[in-house]
Design an enzyme around this catalytic site. Structure first.
Site, PDB file in Angstrom:
ATOM      1  N   LYS A   8      -8.155 -26.531  54.210  1.00  0.00           N
ATOM      2  CA  LYS A   8      -7.742 -25.424  53.347  1.00  0.00           C
ATOM      3  C   LYS A   8      -6.441 -24.853  53.880  1.00  0.00           C
ATOM      4  CE  LYS A   8      -9.702 -21.461  55.751  1.00  0.00           C
ATOM      5  NZ  LYS A   8      -8.424 -21.186  56.454  1.00  0.00           N
ATOM      6  N   GLY A  92      -7.299 -26.884  65.684  1.00  0.00           N
ATOM      7  CA  GLY A  92      -6.504 -25.742  66.098  1.00  0.00           C
ATOM      8  C   GLY A  92      -5.273 -25.560  65.248  1.00  0.00           C
ATOM      9  N   SER A  99     -14.792 -26.099  60.270  1.00  0.00           N
ATOM     10  CA  SER A  99     -15.650 -25.360  59.334  1.00  0.00           C
ATOM     11  C   SER A  99     -16.023 -26.225  58.139  1.00  0.00           C
ATOM     12  CB  SER A  99     -14.926 -24.099  58.853  1.00  0.00           C
ATOM     13  OG  SER A  99     -14.686 -23.218  59.930  1.00  0.00           O
ATOM     14  N   ASP A 132     -15.273 -18.859  58.165  1.00  0.00           N
ATOM     15  CA  ASP A 132     -14.754 -19.467  56.937  1.00  0.00           C
ATOM     16  C   ASP A 132     -15.550 -20.683  56.475  1.00  0.00           C
ATOM     17  OD1 ASP A 132     -13.925 -21.147  58.936  1.00  0.00           O
ATOM     18  OD2 ASP A 132     -11.800 -21.134  58.411  1.00  0.00           O
TER      19      ASP A 132
END
Length: 270
Positions: A8, A92, A99, A132
């Site tokens: 995302k 990172g 997630s 998230d």
């Protein structure tokens, strides 16, 4: 059964205030992109997790995919499984790759074993794994508030626009990013600005982590400037870093490269 957890981007990210629980109140648009991992889950004699592709920090038995499986096993009778993750999304990078893997594990186990868990319940399971994670259950553009795990509808459709994501081989920890950012009330209402044309976002849609991290990591503003030089309508760091993305018009067809670097670049259509 194989699925492809996607990344995302954050289009705008305001860190609004500190919370009593130690987290921060946020507001941001989460938007899915098709830079994907590959996740396979099959029944097995014993439960185990393996991976390939990019190296994943930490012990395999503490991976979020296994945690997602164990979370469901607390409430459902499940057979042992072999979970294999091929990791493509940089770690990172502020793109929510871990997630996504956890959320897709929940969805895949739900489908694989016909558990019939409602979407809202899957989101609640996901929230317990990470702030998230729940976004990736429905995996559609939303406006995120509070810890980034409460979602409100957002009418934003960027279908057809081109996107370029650059990861500068720089792992910025969430702890470091939040230590440096200063909560503040935004000057403009992010929801309202996102209803305006993408070409108007450049100086109005802001990621608060840029101000906090750009002085320490000069490569980040350099990448942002590079994307604007190449014709991006809007460019920004995503999440708490370190990937930087540019949104280009639908007719953009140039293949971007970063001469002299080995930075991973993903380019595609939103």
């Amino acid at each position: 059964m194989i699925v492809f957890p996607n990344a995302k981007i954050n289009i705008g990210l305001h860190v609004v205030s500190r919370r009593p629980d130690g987290f921060r109140n946020l507001e941001s648009c989460f938007y899915p992109v098709n830079w994907c991992d590959a996740l396979e889950i099959v029944p097995a004699d014993e439960t185990r997790f393996t991976s390939s592709g990019l190296s994943i920090p930490g012990e395999a038995n503490k991976n979020l995919c296994l945690k997602a499986y164990e979370l469901l096993r607390q409430d459902f009778t499940l057979p042992s499984v072999h979970i294999h993750l091929h990791k493509n999304i940089p770690i990172g990078a502020g793109m929510g790759g871990g997630s996504a893997d956890a959320a897709f594990t929940l969805k895949l186990i739900n489908d694989l074993f016909t558990l019939k868990i409602a979407v809202s319940d899957l989101e609640n399971y996901a929230r317990s794994l990470g702030s998230d994670c729940a976004f990736f259950i429905q995996n559609k553009p939303i406006f995120a508030v509070e810890k980034g795990d409460i979602f409100e509808p957002l009418d934003l459709n960027l279908s057809g626009y081109q996107i370029v994501l650059i990861y500068p081989d720089l792992h910025i920890t969430t702890a470091e990013a939040y230590q440096k950012v200063i909560p503040q009330i935004p000057v403009e209402d992010l929801r309202s600005v996102l209803q305006q044309p993408v070409s108007s976002w450049k100086n109005r849609v802001k990621n608060d982590f840029e101000q906090a991290l750009f002085p320490s990591y000069p490569v980040l503003p350099q990448l942002k400037s590079y994307l604007y030089q190449k014709g991006a309508l809007y460019a920004s760091m995503t999440g708490s870093g370190s990937a930087v993305f540019g949104i280009f018009s639908p007719d953009f067809s140039q293949k971007l490269t970063m001469p002299g670097t080995t930075y991973p670049i993903w380019q595609g259509t939103l």
